[in-house]
Design an enzyme around this catalytic site. Sequence first.
Site, mmCIF file in Angstrom:
data_model
loop_
_atom_site.group_PDB
_atom_site.id
_atom_site.type_symbol
_atom_site.label_atom_id
_atom_site.label_comp_id
_atom_site.label_asym_id
_atom_site.label_seq_id
_atom_site.Cartn_x
_atom_site.Cartn_y
_atom_site.Cartn_z
ATOM 1 C CG ASP A 169 23.476 51.095 43.074
ATOM 2 O OD1 ASP A 169 23.476 50.064 42.384
ATOM 3 O OD2 ASP A 169 22.438 51.654 43.465
ATOM 4 C CG ASP A 176 18.624 47.142 39.746
ATOM 5 O OD1 ASP A 176 17.863 46.157 39.832
ATOM 6 O OD2 ASP A 176 18.207 48.296 39.660
HETATM 7 N N1 GLY Z 1 19.416 50.615 39.620
HETATM 8 C C1 GLY Z 1 18.243 51.388 39.679
HETATM 9 C C2 GLY Z 1 17.520 51.465 38.412
HETATM 10 O O1 GLY Z 1 17.803 50.743 37.465
HETATM 11 O O2 GLY Z 1 16.616 52.279 38.352
#
Ligand code: GLY
Length: 375
Positions: A88, A155
């Site tokens: 992230d 994600d």
């Molecule tokens: N990237 C984590 C979520 O979308 O909860």
Amino acid sequence: MEHQKALERVVARLADTMPTIGLRNPKIGGEGDRWHFCNPGDWVISFHSGQLWLAYQLTGDVAFRNAAQARRPDFRYILEHRKVRDHDLGFQFSLHSVADWQMTGDREARAMALEAAGLLLARFREEGGYIQAWNPTGTVDRDRAAYVNGRMIADCIQNLALLYWAHRETAIEDFRIVADAHAETSRRYLVREDGTSFHTYLFDPASGAPLKGQTHQGYRDGSCWSRGQAWLLHGFAQCHAATGNAAYLETARALAAATERLMGDATVPVWDFSVPDNEPRPLDSSAGAIMSAGLYILAAALEGAEAQRWRRLADRLLDGLLDQCDLTTVPDAQGLLAHGAAHVRAGQTDAMLPYGDYYFMEALMRSLGHTRFFW
Ligand code: GLY
């Protein structure tokens, strides 16, 4: 006109909450639409900054810039602490340090974003051609730790913008090569033939051989988790905008067509499109906001009837949020959108979410023709 008024309410809410939020970073909403705040290194740490940078761009009010820049130590902390870093880094540094560099020309912000891009690059697993999502968590979360070296997740497509930015900035080819490799592996394994998607995909960590799709936050392994679908739709539209690669545009169109089909007559997505009608079906406003912003990007890359089709769907999703989830008209709320589903199986539903708020603001701005973002 309605979107313009909503955007003005968003900016007013960000200004009004500045004294109470201070330098904390919203994590998830609680009682009375008040925020709970992030721990150091939390993956959602940059979404409030992203909104502050957009508000600075819209208004030129230095209070927004100062509030965003004053959070720099939170991002320095991530660079200095290996254990809090995962894939992230892209979400985190695009919406904070890249934004700072682009909006102010601050060279320290640029250096921090490039350092983060280098750390993201190092998570690439050559054997399988993907960026490793998470880190071992020991006994803290066995589900998440299982196959940790062999898992890619939907994600992560959003994190590639940091790599494409670093490539544009430095001309170092590795950034683009790794971003393209991860996008290609996502196309092959996360996006299914019918345009729906797996949340995560497992590979043999040693050989890189593909094993199977699996969910982490969705209803079941073969289901279509709405926010995963949203990350991929926005992400592939964004990857196409960054590279001009026609394959990414095709994938974004397939994801959009499946999303349109799965939405039916709904205007705010259910948290997972595969949940049976006879089970509780909480909404996920954050998925709606991400899809809407992504559909505007997709529409901007196309012409004629198809551009209109995706723009209409983007408008429908945005209007669904304004009709059913808009907190900017609720005087004491601290955030922008109600009814987000962070992790349904962990009991985190019906909450404000900072990423829902960020993409809501991005979608409103895209609907009004703004084109300057930090991706
Ligand atoms: N990237 C984590 C979520 O979308 O909860």
